[in-house]
Design a protein around this motif. Sequence first.
Motif, PDB file in Angstrom:
ATOM      1  N   VAL A 177      24.998  45.772  43.501  1.00 21.65           N
ATOM      2  CA  VAL A 177      26.075  46.773  43.477  1.00 21.65           C
ATOM      3  C   VAL A 177      27.407  46.093  43.198  1.00 21.65           C
ATOM      4  N   TRP A 178      27.680  44.980  43.881  1.00 18.71           N
ATOM      5  CA  TRP A 178      28.915  44.235  43.691  1.00 18.71           C
ATOM      6  C   TRP A 178      29.046  43.770  42.239  1.00 18.71           C
ATOM      7  N   ALA A 179      27.959  43.218  41.677  1.00 10.88           N
ATOM      8  CA  ALA A 179      27.973  42.726  40.296  1.00 10.88           C
ATOM      9  C   ALA A 179      28.221  43.865  39.306  1.00 10.88           C
ATOM     10  N   ASP A 200      23.117  44.574  47.821  1.00  8.85           N
ATOM     11  CA  ASP A 200      24.581  44.473  47.897  1.00  8.85           C
ATOM     12  C   ASP A 200      25.140  43.661  46.735  1.00  8.85           C
ATOM     13  N   SER A 201      24.456  42.589  46.383  1.00  7.51           N
ATOM     14  CA  SER A 201      24.908  41.742  45.277  1.00  7.51           C
ATOM     15  C   SER A 201      24.813  42.470  43.942  1.00  7.51           C
ATOM     16  N   ARG A 210      26.728  35.734  43.091  1.00  7.77           N
ATOM     17  CA  ARG A 210      27.007  36.314  44.406  1.00  7.77           C
ATOM     18  C   ARG A 210      25.781  36.259  45.319  1.00  7.77           C
ATOM     19  N   TYR A 270      29.928  46.681  39.937  1.00  7.37           N
ATOM     20  CA  TYR A 270      31.347  47.029  40.039  1.00  7.37           C
ATOM     21  C   TYR A 270      32.218  46.032  39.281  1.00  7.37           C
ATOM     22  N   ILE A 271      32.009  44.763  39.520  1.00 11.44           N
ATOM     23  CA  ILE A 271      32.820  43.726  38.866  1.00 11.44           C
ATOM     24  C   ILE A 271      32.628  43.771  37.357  1.00 11.44           C
TER      25      ILE A 271
END
Length: 158
Positions: free
Chosen positions: A102-104, A99-100, A142, A106-107
Amino acid sequence: MKKHYLFPNSFRKIGWLLLIPALSIGIPYLFFDWEPKFLDSYTFAIFENSFPGSSKSFTFVKTNIIDELASILLIVSLIFIAFSKEKKEDEFISKIRLDSLVWATYINFIVLILSILFLFDLAFFWALIFNMFTILVFFIIRFNLVLYKSNRSLSNEK
C-alpha cells in the motif's frame, strides 16, 4: 492461512540472479545508447508509428530488442524478489507485506502526479518508463527495511 499468490522462497535467489543481467544490459542501453547488432531483429508489432502520418497495424518492424529484453528481465526479477515467501511466513510478515505494498502504491502515484505536474516532453516520457518499475522497487525497499528493523528490535529484546 496459506498464501497461494506468493512464490516459493527459492525464487528470491533467482530474482536476484536475474537482476544482474537486467541491470547489466539496461544501464548501458539507458545511459550510453548501447544497442548490440546481434539483437537487431524483426519483431511483430500490433501498432507501429515511426513517422508522423505513417502508422501500420499488425506488422513486423526491424528493431533492436535490448530494451524489451532488459525491461522483461527487470520486471520478472523484481516480481520474484518482491513476491517470494520468507523462510518463516506468518501473519506479521503478511501484514508488513500488505502495508509495504500500500505504501509503495501511494509513493509511486505521488511520484507520477508530480511528474505530470512538473515534467514535460521527453522528461515526462522517461518518468513514465521509470514509473513502471518503481512500485516494485519501493515495495522491496520498504518491506525489507521494515522486516530488518523488526528483526533487529526482536533480537535486542532477547
